[in-house]
Every structure is written in structure tokens, then in C-alpha cells.
Scaffold this active site. Structure first.
Site, PDB file in Angstrom:
ATOM      1  N   ARG A 191       0.854  -1.187   0.000  1.00 31.20           N
ATOM      2  CA  ARG A 191       0.000   0.000   0.000  1.00 31.20           C
ATOM      3  C   ARG A 191       0.890   1.237   0.000  1.00 31.20           C
ATOM      4  O   ARG A 191       1.948   1.268   0.633  1.00 31.20           O
ATOM      5  CB  ARG A 191      -0.922   0.031   1.244  1.00 31.20           C
ATOM      6  CG  ARG A 191      -1.658  -1.260   1.521  1.00 31.20           C
ATOM      7  CD  ARG A 191      -2.587  -1.677   0.414  1.00 31.20           C
ATOM      8  NE  ARG A 191      -3.694  -0.749   0.236  1.00 31.20           N
ATOM      9  CZ  ARG A 191      -4.494  -0.763  -0.814  1.00 31.20           C
ATOM     10  NH1 ARG A 191      -4.289  -1.631  -1.780  1.00 31.20           N
ATOM     11  NH2 ARG A 191      -5.483   0.091  -0.914  1.00 31.20           N
ATOM     12  N   HIS A 244       0.241   1.042  -9.834  1.00 30.12           N
ATOM     13  CA  HIS A 244      -0.614   0.196  -8.986  1.00 30.12           C
ATOM     14  C   HIS A 244      -1.182  -0.950  -9.828  1.00 30.12           C
ATOM     15  O   HIS A 244      -2.390  -1.219  -9.830  1.00 30.12           O
ATOM     16  CB  HIS A 244      -1.736   1.004  -8.350  1.00 30.12           C
ATOM     17  CG  HIS A 244      -2.259   0.375  -7.093  1.00 30.12           C
ATOM     18  ND1 HIS A 244      -2.648   1.121  -5.995  1.00 30.12           N
ATOM     19  CD2 HIS A 244      -2.462  -0.914  -6.734  1.00 30.12           C
ATOM     20  CE1 HIS A 244      -3.073   0.315  -5.036  1.00 30.12           C
ATOM     21  NE2 HIS A 244      -2.966  -0.934  -5.464  1.00 30.12           N
TER      22      HIS A 244
END
Length: 313
Positions: free
Chosen positions: A228, A276
Site C-alpha cells: 500500500r 498500482h
């Protein structure tokens, strides 16, 4: 045996095209992308706008479109219903592929050879064997353990660090604050797959990176973050790259996404950036899992992969 009754699903996503998700979920249930005054039974979300779940008094469960749930827990008006994470072979395989790719690229001097190609430089670099390199994985959940197995099969030494003890065959494991220093000191390539919680926010800072083993066969320590973005402090990573604490970094996640155009990470010669994309949620593979979860719930069975709100994952 009769099929379960159709239910109403709220699909609220940011950063994904909801069209295919809606099409697949609509095969068995009625799907809306905005509350319309009718009762909503289930919500399928990814970075939903805060307030989107307000007033859904009939809501029975919330499903995340990805492995992370911090985007859900951050909603101050979050209803008190079960939250289920996605755990899928397809998602796990994507992460294993990404981490294996990035570890091997750093191990085989990919960044340096690409620079040599651009300069038309013919120069062979020293290449250590995989068993001379130690990969340390922070986070030994399903994704971390699958990545560890793949790296072990390639001959790397693998360490693992978790908040509480989580032994794994073939992996040298460490846990808790007391084990973190020894874990870092035994690690050449740091792979980060932790969840984002209040306890892990900003954990990848200069102090932590200084603990990595720099005197190694790779010529320096390497960071790979596919967990993350809020786990890392990007100014600290840049400082670590510039002062020699880090040799290179591969980053798939960022404190702000999309990564701002003005970020120096885009152009740093020893940083590899992906958007991502390490483990993209594929609706063709994942929508059936959500439909099965809903069917289980309608049959009175327990949901799978339910989030512990106190732990944050």
C-alpha cells in the site's frame, strides 16, 4: 433446489471502469451505481466516495474489489456490517508474477543494463547466484506466502517479518518490534506486502531502510513495495537512494495516486515505477467469487475472508 432470490447491489468504485463488473454481477442480482431510494442488500466498493454508504439501513455486507480494505475503513460513516476481502488465485498469481519479475530484474542488474543499452555500452557485470541473495518479505499473508514460495523455488534465501509469529517452512521468520532489526540486517532485497493500518502507516522510512544489509553481493540494498502506498514515506526513499542507503527501488504504490507529475520518482534513474498494477482486480475472475459469497450469505453460511476491524485487515 430453488436459486437464491435476486438482491440489490450497490457498485461504487473509483479508478475502475464499472461496466464489466456491473454486467457480471447483474447476471444474478440487480446492480445500481448510486443509491436510488430502494433497499440495498450488498455493496461492492473500491475507494468509494465517503457518504456513499450512508443511510443504507438494509445493508448486509460490504465487499472490496481488491485485497486492501483501508479505503473502506477510512469512511467515517461506515455501516456496522461485515466487510469481506477478495482472496483469489488469480489475484495471488498476479502478485507472484510481479514480485518475481521485480526481484529478478534487480538481481540480474536490469536497471544498469538498460542504462548501458541506452549508452551502447558493452560491459558484463558481476552476477551473484540467487542463493547468495536474501529476500525479506514484510507481511506473510496469502500474498506474501505465495511470493515466498516462488522465490524459494528460484533458490533465493527468504526471510519473513510479521507483527506476530507466523512460521513458514523454508523461510527464516521474525516477528514484532524485537525481531524487526534482525530481519532487516539479514535482508538484501526488501519486499513489502503489509496491509495499511494505523500501526503500519509510514513504516517504510529512512530509519527502517538504514537497517537493511548494504554490504552484499548486489552492491546495495533494494526496496520493492507492492503493498500500500501509505506504508512508505517517499521523501525518505528518495533520501535513501541519494545517500547510498538504497541502491534501487521498484514502487507500484504511492502516497498519492495517480503519482503526481511533479514527483521526482518518475525520473529518478534508480527507481522503477508501475501504476498500482502489480495485482489488478480482474472482474471475470473475481465477480463470481463475490456472487458465491452472496449465495453463501443467503444460505445462512458464514462469509469468508471477513476483515477484523480492530486489526485493520
Amino acid at each position: 433446489m430453488s436459486s437464491p432470490a435476486r438482491r440489490r447491489i450497490l457498485l461504487s468504485v473509483t479508478g475502475y471502469d464499472p461496466k464489466l463488473w456491473k454486467e457480471l454481477l447483474s447476471a444474478e442480482h440487480d446492480v445500481v451505481t448510486q443509491p436510488d431510494g430502494e433497499a440495498i442488500d450488498y455493496a461492492v466498493v473500491w475507494k468509494h466516495p465517503h457518504g456513499a454508504l450512508d443511510g443504507l439501513t438494509g445493508l448486509k455486507a460490504i465487499f472490496s474489489l481488491g485485497a486492501g480494505v483501508d479505503h473502506i475503513l477510512a469512511d467515517p460513516g461506515l455501516p456496522d456490517v461485515p466487510i469481506a476481502r477478495i482472496v483469489a488465485d488469480n489475484l495471488t498469481q498476479h502478485m507472484v508474477e510481479y514480485m518475481t519479475w521485480r526481484v529478478l530484474d534487480h538481481h540480474r542488474n536490469g536497471m544498469t543494463y538498460r542504462a548501458h543499452q541506452a549508452q551502447k555500452t558493452w560491459h558484463e557485470l558481476s552476477q551473484p547466484a540467487s542463493n547468495d541473495v536474501s529476500v525479506g518479505i514484510m507481511g506473510l499473508g496469502q500474498l506474501g506466502r505465495a511470493c515466498a514460495s516462488a522465490l524459494l523455488a528460484l533458490g533465493f534465501k527468504v526471510n519473513g517479518w510479521t507483527r506476530t509469529a507466523r512460521p513458514m517452512e523454508g523461510v527464516t521468520t521474525f516477528h514484532g518490534e524485537n525481531g524487526l532489526r534482525d530481519f532487516l540486517a539479514a535482508t538484501d532485497i526488501l519486499v513489502v506486502l503489509l496491509p495499511h493500518t494505523p500501526a503500519t502507516e509510514g513504516i517504510i522510512d529512512h530509519a527502517l531502510l538504514r537497517g537493511l544489509r548494504r554490504e552484499n553481493r548486489l552492491g546495495g540494498a533494494i526496496l520493492i513495495n507492492g503493498g500500500r502506498g501509505k506504508l512508505q514515506k517517499e521523501t525518505d526513499i528518495l533520501e535513501a537512494l541519494d545517500d547510498g542507503t538504497l541502491k534501487e527501488a521498484s514502487l507500484d504504490v504511492f502516497q498519492q495516486e495517480p503519482l503526481p507529475q511533479q514527483s521526482p520518482l518518475w525520473t529518478h534513474p534508480r527507481v522503477f515505477v508501475t501504476p498500482h498494477a502489480a495485482a489488478t482486480s480482474d472482474p471475470v475472475h473475481l465477480a463470481p467469487l463475490m456472487l458465491e459469497q452472496i449465495a453463501r450469505h443467503q444460505r445462512g453460511e458464514a462469509l469468508q475472508n471477513v476483515v477484523d476491524r480492530a486489526e485493520g485487515y
